[in-house]
Design an enzyme around this catalytic site. Structure first.
Site, PDB file in Angstrom:
ATOM      1  N   TYR A 188       0.813  -1.214   0.000  1.00  0.00           N
ATOM      2  CA  TYR A 188       0.000   0.000   0.000  1.00  0.00           C
ATOM      3  C   TYR A 188       0.852   1.273   0.000  1.00  0.00           C
ATOM      4  O   TYR A 188       0.434   2.297  -0.529  1.00  0.00           O
ATOM      5  CB  TYR A 188      -0.981  -0.001   1.178  1.00  0.00           C
ATOM      6  CG  TYR A 188      -2.175  -0.879   0.909  1.00  0.00           C
ATOM      7  CD1 TYR A 188      -3.318  -0.356   0.311  1.00  0.00           C
ATOM      8  CD2 TYR A 188      -2.168  -2.232   1.233  1.00  0.00           C
ATOM      9  CE1 TYR A 188      -4.418  -1.153   0.046  1.00  0.00           C
ATOM     10  CE2 TYR A 188      -3.266  -3.038   0.972  1.00  0.00           C
ATOM     11  CZ  TYR A 188      -4.383  -2.490   0.381  1.00  0.00           C
ATOM     12  OH  TYR A 188      -5.471  -3.272   0.103  1.00  0.00           O
ATOM     13  N   GLU A 219      -8.703  -7.659   4.247  1.00  0.00           N
ATOM     14  CA  GLU A 219      -7.774  -8.650   3.700  1.00  0.00           C
ATOM     15  C   GLU A 219      -7.198  -9.527   4.812  1.00  0.00           C
ATOM     16  O   GLU A 219      -7.062 -10.751   4.635  1.00  0.00           O
ATOM     17  CB  GLU A 219      -6.662  -7.953   2.922  1.00  0.00           C
ATOM     18  CG  GLU A 219      -7.165  -7.332   1.639  1.00  0.00           C
ATOM     19  CD  GLU A 219      -6.239  -6.288   1.054  1.00  0.00           C
ATOM     20  OE1 GLU A 219      -5.036  -6.251   1.416  1.00  0.00           O
ATOM     21  OE2 GLU A 219      -6.712  -5.501   0.210  1.00  0.00           O
TER      22      GLU A 219
END
Length: 150
Positions: A97, A139
């Protein structure tokens, strides 16, 4: 760390939606160019979808939807679920990310030039990390469920 978005951040992100409709695909194409300098990250993506332009178009549409609903994230629950499942399937890790944030904000600057003001970049940075938090949490839940089922 969960990020709560300020009213100003929400207003700024929502105000960029029309610009994203116009320039979203150019931004996502540039983001992927920036992101794919790392071969490890590039390997996480379906290159056929990149080459056809499908993935940049899908991401641009998702970014516009996020901008339009940044103050109503439950409206994006279905999309979040699909993205989180896809990330787990493709082995996206939380550390990825950071690279996406850098590539996305850099692409916004590259494509929008002076219109990418510090206020716009700050708002989008905060909004990105808010969504990243939601995705990483989901996730993690999906990975844990997979491990438990195995």
């Amino acid at each position: 760390m969960q990020i709560t978005l300020s009213a100003q951040t929400i207003a700024t992100v929502k105000a960029t939606a029309p610009v994203l409709v116009q320039h979203g695909v150019a931004i996502t194409k540039r983001m992927y160019e920036r992101l794919f300098v790392d071969p490890e990250v590039k390997a996480l993506f379906d290159q056929a979808a990149q080459e056809s332009g499908e993935q940049p178009r899908r991401l641009a549409a998702a970014i516009v939807a996020f901008a339009q609903n940044v103050d109503n994230l439950p409206a994006l629950a279905g999309a979040v679920e699909m993205v989180a499942a896809r990330h787990v399937e493709r082995r996206v890790e939380p550390r990825h990310y950071d690279a996406v944030a850098d590539a996305l904000l850099g692409a916004i600057c590259d494509v929008l030039g002076e219109a990418a003001t510090p206020a716009v970049l700050s708002a989008w940075g905060d909004a990105y990390w808010r969504l990243a938090f939601i995705l990483r949490e989901r996730e993690a839940e999906l990975r844990a469920a997979r491990l438990q089922a195995a």
